[in-house]
Design an enzyme around this catalytic site. Structure first.
Site, PDB file in Angstrom:
ATOM      1  N   GLY A 209       0.482  -1.301   0.051  1.00  0.00           N
ATOM      2  CA  GLY A 209      -0.019   0.277  -0.290  1.00  0.00           C
ATOM      3  C   GLY A 209       0.777   1.076   0.231  1.00  0.00           C
ATOM      4  O   GLY A 209       0.081   2.457   0.404  1.00  0.00           O
ATOM      5  N   GLY A 210       2.236   1.099  -0.478  1.00  0.00           N
ATOM      6  CA  GLY A 210       2.531   2.251  -0.751  1.00  0.00           C
ATOM      7  C   GLY A 210       3.505   3.077   1.039  1.00  0.00           C
ATOM      8  O   GLY A 210       4.204   4.142   0.680  1.00  0.00           O
TER       9      GLY A 210
ATOM     10  N   ARG B 277      -8.582   6.127  -9.692  1.00  0.00           N
ATOM     11  CA  ARG B 277      -9.158   6.440  -8.387  1.00  0.00           C
ATOM     12  C   ARG B 277     -10.297   7.478  -7.505  1.00  0.00           C
ATOM     13  O   ARG B 277      -9.650   8.116  -7.416  1.00  0.00           O
ATOM     14  CB  ARG B 277      -8.428   6.195  -7.480  1.00  0.00           C
ATOM     15  CG  ARG B 277      -7.704   4.104  -8.216  1.00  0.00           C
ATOM     16  CD  ARG B 277      -6.560   3.950  -7.107  1.00  0.00           C
ATOM     17  NE  ARG B 277      -5.640   3.275  -7.943  1.00  0.00           N
ATOM     18  CZ  ARG B 277      -5.037   2.220  -6.989  1.00  0.00           C
ATOM     19  NH1 ARG B 277      -4.712   2.019  -5.739  1.00  0.00           N
ATOM     20  NH2 ARG B 277      -4.099   1.506  -8.178  1.00  0.00           N
TER      21      ARG B 277
ATOM     22  N   ARG C 204      -2.983 -11.006  -6.104  1.00  0.00           N
ATOM     23  CA  ARG C 204      -4.426 -11.015  -6.094  1.00  0.00           C
ATOM     24  C   ARG C 204      -4.593 -10.344  -7.056  1.00  0.00           C
ATOM     25  O   ARG C 204      -4.178  -9.654  -7.718  1.00  0.00           O
ATOM     26  CB  ARG C 204      -4.472 -10.257  -4.650  1.00  0.00           C
ATOM     27  CG  ARG C 204      -3.746  -8.443  -4.677  1.00  0.00           C
ATOM     28  CD  ARG C 204      -4.313  -8.146  -3.353  1.00  0.00           C
ATOM     29  NE  ARG C 204      -2.993  -6.664  -3.569  1.00  0.00           N
ATOM     30  CZ  ARG C 204      -2.789  -5.466  -4.062  1.00  0.00           C
ATOM     31  NH1 ARG C 204      -3.947  -5.247  -5.408  1.00  0.00           N
ATOM     32  NH2 ARG C 204      -1.776  -5.303  -3.707  1.00  0.00           N
TER      33      ARG C 204
ATOM     34  N   LYS D 210      18.774  -0.320  -4.736  1.00  0.00           N
ATOM     35  CA  LYS D 210      19.076   1.380  -4.966  1.00  0.00           C
ATOM     36  C   LYS D 210      17.358   2.234  -5.216  1.00  0.00           C
ATOM     37  O   LYS D 210      16.605   1.511  -6.416  1.00  0.00           O
ATOM     38  CB  LYS D 210      19.858   0.715  -7.028  1.00  0.00           C
ATOM     39  CG  LYS D 210      20.277   1.710  -7.908  1.00  0.00           C
ATOM     40  CD  LYS D 210      21.642   2.518  -7.281  1.00  0.00           C
ATOM     41  CE  LYS D 210      21.667   4.336  -7.591  1.00  0.00           C
ATOM     42  NZ  LYS D 210      22.186   4.238  -7.229  1.00  0.00           N
ATOM     43  N   PHE D 211      17.601   3.287  -5.052  1.00  0.00           N
ATOM     44  CA  PHE D 211      16.612   4.363  -5.293  1.00  0.00           C
ATOM     45  C   PHE D 211      16.795   4.334  -7.550  1.00  0.00           C
ATOM     46  O   PHE D 211      17.937   5.108  -7.507  1.00  0.00           O
ATOM     47  CB  PHE D 211      16.883   5.850  -4.644  1.00  0.00           C
ATOM     48  CG  PHE D 211      15.660   6.607  -4.962  1.00  0.00           C
ATOM     49  CD1 PHE D 211      14.121   5.992  -4.990  1.00  0.00           C
ATOM     50  CD2 PHE D 211      15.784   7.611  -4.882  1.00  0.00           C
ATOM     51  CE1 PHE D 211      13.029   6.684  -4.790  1.00  0.00           C
ATOM     52  CE2 PHE D 211      15.051   8.382  -5.866  1.00  0.00           C
ATOM     53  CZ  PHE D 211      13.773   8.698  -5.549  1.00  0.00           C
TER      54      PHE D 211
END
Ligand code: ADP
Ligand code: ADP
Ligand code: MG
Length: 446
Positions: free
Chosen positions: A164-165, A337, A291, A201-202
Site C-alpha cells: 500500500g505504498g 481512482r 491477488r 537502489k533508488f
C-alpha cells in the site's frame, strides 16, 4: 462451479466480485461490520452476515468469524478481493484446513511473494531482471552501510512485508541511513508485524509498469499485457492506463515472455501482477501481487476478458476459456481512482453523500458502491469509485475521462475529482510517459 461464495471484503471490490459471481450463477454471501450494514455490497448480495464491530481487526480481518460465516451459510469458497486478507497465507491455509477454497494462488506462493526479499530472489533465479539491492534481510547497521556503499547512494530502505505504498524511505548518505534504519524497522513492525527490511537502489525517475498474468491448473500461463501506473502520490497509485505509451512492442514482448516463463517455473495459479520500474529502456522487477488488483478493469476493457470471472473459474479447477493468440488488446483505457479526500491536504473525508450522479455513455464504466444518501464511514480505505474511460486511442480515452468527470456529481464530501481533471488536462500527461515523481513534483502547479 461453486454454488455459494463468501466475499471477504467491502466497498467497490465487494460489489465487483458479487457481480461476477451472480453472472456465473453463484449465490453470494456478503460479510460486513456494524458500520457497513447499509452498504451496497450487503444490499446486492444474496445473503449477508455481520461479522463484528467497525475496527477492521474485529471484522474484515477476523479470520475466525469469517470461517464461522462460511460454515453457517454453507459457502464453499472465499473471495478475498484486494487489501484485507487477500495476501494472507495463513488465512488461505486456514480455509484449506476447513475444506474451503481460497480464490487465489496456493499459500506457498502467497508466502513467497509476500516476502519481497524472497520474491526478488526467486524472480532473479527465474531470469527476471530485478532492482539492484540486498538479496537478504538487513542484519545490522554495518551490513546496511556496506550494501549501500556497494549499490551507491541514494538507496531505498524497504519493509520486506510492506504494501500500500507504506514502509519505505529514501536515504542519500550514510548519516541518513544510520538515522532512518531503526525508524523504518520500527514502522515495519507496527504496520506489517515484521521488522525485516532490505535495501535497493533508488531509481531516480522511472515509470511503474506492471504485467497482468493469469494461470490455470491445466498448464496455461497467460499474460494480459501491461498497465502504466506511474501517476502516483506518496507511492500510491492515483491514475492508471493501459497500454503503456511510448514503449516498443518488442521490448514489451520480451518482458511478457520472461513473466510467463517465471509463472510456469513457479507453477503459479490464478491472477497475479508483476510490478516493474522502467527507466532508460530497462525493466526492473519490484514485487509481485498475488491477488486481484484495484486497476484490473482497464485490462478488462482492452482484452474483453472478465478477470474476476476467470479468477473464480481457475480456482474451481477450470481451464482458461481463451489462449494467448486470442488475447489482442484493443484501444486505450484510463482509470481514475476517485477518493474521499480533501483536495489541498489530502486528508480522508467522511460524511453523508447528498446527491450522487454517476457519469455514463459510450466507453464509460464506473465501479463503485456509493449512492445518494450513503454515509461514508471513516474506518476504512477512502476509495469511493473507479472511473474507467476507454477509447480507440489514448487521446480519445483522455477526452472521455474528462467529459465524464465533468458529468459526475458527488455532493456532501470532499473528493479528488478536480485533481483528476487537472492531471488529464496537463500537457505533460497528454504527451504520455510521465515518471512516478511527476504528479508529486507538479501537483501545486497543475
Ligand atoms: P493495487 O496495486 O491493487 O492498486 P494497492 O497497493 O493500491 O494495490 O493496494 C490495494 C489496497 O490494499 C489499498 O486499499 C491498500 O491500502 C491495501 N493494501 C495493500 N497492501 C497492504 C498491506 N500490506 N497492508 C494493508 N493494506 C494494504
Ligand atoms: P507496495 O507493496 O507498497 O506497492 P512497491 O515495491 O510496489 O510497494 O513500491 C511502490 C511504489 O514505490 C512504486 O510503484 C514506485 O513508485 C516506488 N518505488 C518502489 N521501489 C522503488 C525504487 N527502488 N526506486 C524508486 N521508486 C521505487
Ligand atoms: Mg506495489
Amino acid at each position: 462451479m461453486f454454488d455459494k461464495v463468501l466475499i471477504a471484503n467491502r466497498g467497490e471490490i465487494a460489489v465487483r466480485i458479487n457481480r461476477a459471481c451472480q453472472e456465473l450463477g453463484i449465490s453470494t454471501v456478503a460479510i460486513h461490520s456494524e458500520a457497513d450494514a447499509e452498504s451496497m455490497h450487503v444490499r446486492i448480495a444474496d445473503e449477508s452476515v455481520c461479522i463484528g464491530p467497525n475496527a477492521v481487526n474485529k471484522s474484515y480481518l477476523n479470520t475466525h468469524s469469517i470461517i464461522a460465516a462460511c460454515e453457517i451459510t454453507g459457502a464453499q469458497a472465499v473471495h478475498p478481493g484486494y487489501g484485507f486478507l487477500s495476501e494472507n497465507a495463513s488465512f488461505s491455509k486456514m480455509l484449506e484446513d476447513h475444506k474451503l477454497i481460497f480464490i487465489g494462488p496456493n499459500h506457498s506462493h502467497i508466502n513467497a511473494m509476500g516476502d519481497k526479499i524472497q520474491a526478488k530472489k526467486m524472480m532473479k533465479e527465474f531470469g527476471v531482471p530485478t532492482v539492484p539491492g540486498s538479496d537478504k534481510a538487513i542484519e545490522s547497521e554495518k551490513d546496511a552501510i556496506n550494501i549501500s556503499k556497494d549499490i551507491g547512494y541514494p538507496v531505498l530502505i524497504k519493509a520486506s512485508a510492506g504494501g500500500g505504498g507504506r514502509g519505505m524511505k529514501v536515504v542519500n548518505d550514510e548519516k541518513e541511513l544510520k538515522q532512518s534504519l531503526p525508524i523504518i524497522k520500527q514502522e515495519a513492525l507496527s504496520f506489517f508485524g515484521n521488522d525485516s527490511v532490505y535495501i535497493e537502489k533508488f531509481i531516480d525517475s522511472p515509470r511503474h509498469i506492471e504485467v497482468q498474468v493469469i494461470c490455470d491448473s491445466h498448464g496455461n500461463f497467460l499474460h494480459l499485457h501491461e498497465r502504466d501506473c506511474s501517476v502516483q502520490r506518496r507511492n500510491q497509485k492515483v491514475l492508471e492506463e493501459a497500454l503503456a505509451p511510448g514503449i516498443e512492442n518488442e521490448k514489451k514482448d520480451e518482458l511478457f515472455q520472461i513473466c510467463v516463463g517465471a509463472m510456469k517455473k513457479m507453477q503459479y495459479l490464478g491472477l497475479g501482477t508483476l510490478e516493474f520500474l522502467y527507466e532508460n529502456g530497462e525493466f526492473y522487477f519490484m514485487e509481485m501481487n498475488t491477488r486481484l488488483q484495484v486497476e484490473h478493469p482497464i485490462t478488462e476493457m482492452l482484452t474483453r476478458i472478465d478477470l474476476v470471472r476467470e479468477q473464480i473459474c481457475v480456482a474451481h479447477g477450470e481451464k482458461i476459456f481463451t489462449n494467448q493468440e486470442n488475447i489482442k488488446p484493443l484501444g486505450h483505457s484510463i482509470e481514475c481512482r476517485i477518493n474521499a479526500e480533501n483536495s489541498s491536504d489530502f486528508k480522508p473525508s467522511a460524511g453523508t453523500i447528498g446527491l450522487f450522479h454517476p457519469p455514463a455513455g459510450n466507453g464509460i464504466r464506473l465501479d463503485t458502491f456509493i449512492y445518494s444518501g450513503y454515509k461514508v464511514p471513516h474506518y476504512y480505505d477512502n476509495l469511493l469509485a473507479k472511473l474507467i474511460a476507454t477509447g480507440r486511442t489514448r487521446n480519445h480515452a483522455i477526452k472521455r475521462a474528462l467529459r465524464s468527470l465533468n458529468e459526475m456529481v458527488i455532493d456532501g464530501i470532499d473528493t479528488n475529482i478536480d485533481l483528476h481533471k487537472k492531471i488529464l488536462s496537463s500537457e505533460e500527461f497528454k504527451k504520455g510517459s510521465v515518471s512516478i515523481n511527476w504528479l508529486e513534483n507538479n501537483i501545486a502547479s497543475l
